[in-house]
Design a protein around this motif. Structure first.
Motif, PDB file in Angstrom:
ATOM      1  N   LEU A  70      -2.042  -3.826  13.259  1.00 42.71           N
ATOM      2  CA  LEU A  70      -2.500  -5.062  12.629  1.00 42.71           C
ATOM      3  C   LEU A  70      -1.370  -5.846  11.948  1.00 42.71           C
ATOM      4  O   LEU A  70      -1.596  -6.945  11.452  1.00 42.71           O
ATOM      5  N   GLY A  71      -0.177  -5.258  11.918  1.00 42.61           N
ATOM      6  CA  GLY A  71       0.940  -5.936  11.273  1.00 42.61           C
ATOM      7  C   GLY A  71       0.853  -5.937   9.759  1.00 42.61           C
ATOM      8  O   GLY A  71       1.356  -6.846   9.101  1.00 42.61           O
ATOM      9  N   ILE A  72       0.224  -4.912   9.208  1.00 44.22           N
ATOM     10  CA  ILE A  72       0.083  -4.789   7.751  1.00 44.22           C
ATOM     11  C   ILE A  72       1.247  -3.953   7.222  1.00 44.22           C
ATOM     12  O   ILE A  72       1.410  -2.799   7.619  1.00 44.22           O
ATOM     13  N   PRO A  73       2.062  -4.521   6.336  1.00 46.95           N
ATOM     14  CA  PRO A  73       3.167  -3.751   5.762  1.00 46.95           C
ATOM     15  C   PRO A  73       2.647  -2.579   4.926  1.00 46.95           C
ATOM     16  O   PRO A  73       1.651  -2.708   4.212  1.00 46.95           O
ATOM     17  N   VAL A  74       3.339  -1.452   5.041  1.00 46.05           N
ATOM     18  CA  VAL A  74       2.942  -0.236   4.316  1.00 46.05           C
ATOM     19  C   VAL A  74       4.047   0.146   3.335  1.00 46.05           C
ATOM     20  O   VAL A  74       5.215   0.225   3.708  1.00 46.05           O
ATOM     21  N   ILE A  75       3.652   0.355   2.095  1.00 55.73           N
ATOM     22  CA  ILE A  75       4.555   0.900   1.083  1.00 55.73           C
ATOM     23  C   ILE A  75       4.370   2.410   1.182  1.00 55.73           C
ATOM     24  O   ILE A  75       3.368   2.952   0.720  1.00 55.73           O
ATOM     25  N   SER A  78       5.130   8.322   0.323  1.00 56.53           N
ATOM     26  CA  SER A  78       5.459   9.697   0.721  1.00 56.53           C
ATOM     27  C   SER A  78       6.946   9.975   0.583  1.00 56.53           C
ATOM     28  O   SER A  78       7.346  11.108   0.322  1.00 56.53           O
ATOM     29  N   GLU A  79       7.766   8.940   0.757  1.00 57.27           N
ATOM     30  CA  GLU A  79       9.217   9.100   0.637  1.00 57.27           C
ATOM     31  C   GLU A  79       9.603   9.664  -0.728  1.00 57.27           C
ATOM     32  O   GLU A  79      10.517  10.471  -0.831  1.00 57.27           O
ATOM     33  N   VAL A  80       8.903   9.229  -1.763  1.00 51.79           N
ATOM     34  CA  VAL A  80       9.181   9.701  -3.128  1.00 51.79           C
ATOM     35  C   VAL A  80       8.931  11.205  -3.212  1.00 51.79           C
ATOM     36  O   VAL A  80       9.740  11.946  -3.770  1.00 51.79           O
ATOM     37  N   PHE A  81       7.829  11.654  -2.645  1.00 54.00           N
ATOM     38  CA  PHE A  81       7.470  13.069  -2.696  1.00 54.00           C
ATOM     39  C   PHE A  81       8.409  13.895  -1.824  1.00 54.00           C
ATOM     40  O   PHE A  81       8.786  14.999  -2.191  1.00 54.00           O
ATOM     41  N   ALA A  82       8.787  13.360  -0.671  1.00 59.27           N
ATOM     42  CA  ALA A  82       9.663  14.085   0.243  1.00 59.27           C
ATOM     43  C   ALA A  82      11.039  14.338  -0.376  1.00 59.27           C
ATOM     44  O   ALA A  82      11.663  15.357  -0.094  1.00 59.27           O
ATOM     45  N   LYS A 106       6.233   7.676 -10.754  1.00 58.81           N
ATOM     46  CA  LYS A 106       7.067   7.639  -9.538  1.00 58.81           C
ATOM     47  C   LYS A 106       6.472   6.693  -8.496  1.00 58.81           C
ATOM     48  O   LYS A 106       7.194   5.960  -7.817  1.00 58.81           O
ATOM     49  N   ILE A 107       5.144   6.713  -8.383  1.00 56.93           N
ATOM     50  CA  ILE A 107       4.465   5.810  -7.452  1.00 56.93           C
ATOM     51  C   ILE A 107       4.707   4.359  -7.876  1.00 56.93           C
ATOM     52  O   ILE A 107       5.042   3.507  -7.046  1.00 56.93           O
ATOM     53  N   ALA A 108       4.567   4.090  -9.164  1.00 56.51           N
ATOM     54  CA  ALA A 108       4.791   2.733  -9.678  1.00 56.51           C
ATOM     55  C   ALA A 108       6.231   2.281  -9.437  1.00 56.51           C
ATOM     56  O   ALA A 108       6.462   1.126  -9.053  1.00 56.51           O
ATOM     57  N   GLU A 109       7.191   3.176  -9.633  1.00 60.42           N
ATOM     58  CA  GLU A 109       8.599   2.841  -9.372  1.00 60.42           C
ATOM     59  C   GLU A 109       8.805   2.461  -7.907  1.00 60.42           C
ATOM     60  O   GLU A 109       9.508   1.495  -7.606  1.00 60.42           O
ATOM     61  N   ARG A 110       8.199   3.223  -7.001  1.00 62.08           N
ATOM     62  CA  ARG A 110       8.348   2.942  -5.568  1.00 62.08           C
ATOM     63  C   ARG A 110       7.736   1.593  -5.207  1.00 62.08           C
ATOM     64  O   ARG A 110       8.319   0.820  -4.452  1.00 62.08           O
TER      65      ARG A 110
END
Length: 123
Positions: A70-75, A78-82, A106-110
């Motif tokens: 659908l062309g929806i950007p994804v934040i 998971s990168e933070v947890f990895a 951490k989620i808010a920072e990302r």
């Protein structure tokens, strides 16, 4: 996105094709509604406890494929947890539950990093 059965907390959610089709319709409708008022829909993808515990951050490929289709950007949070040495510390008592204050921080920072990059036209 959808309700969680507390008896299945921390367990993998397997989506049927009917559920995937419904999610596609929901996200498409949300995207269209957002466009009507001049906005753009972005989705923050938060990993489940089980995915963090197993260090399997690509479990919901069906959902992520819908976003791409659908062309929806994804934040992708998971990168933070990895990258974390012990990502389970971001959950209350390291148990299948909600994120704790540090986890939400951490989620808010990302998300903030994403928004700053977007504002600077890097996304």
């Amino acid at each position: 996105m959808y309700g969680v059965d507390r008896s299945k907390a921390g367990k993998s959610i397997h989506l049927s094709e009917k559920q995937v089709s419904l999610l596609r319709l929901i996200f498409k409708s949300a995207m269209e509604a957002t466009k009507k008022w001049g906005g753009k829909l972005h989705v923050a993808y938060l990993p489940s406890y089980e995915n963090v515990q197993k260090k399997s951050y690509s479990k919901n490929q069906k959902v992520l494929a819908i976003m791409q289709e659908l062309g929806i950007p994804v934040i992708n949070v998971s990168e933070v947890f990895a990258k974390a040495e012990d990502p389970l510390l971001y959950f209350h008592f390291r148990l299948p539950s909600h994120y704790n204050a540090e986890g939400y921080g951490k989620i808010a920072e990302r998300i903030d990093q994403y928004l700053v990059a977007m504002r600077n036209d890097q996304i």
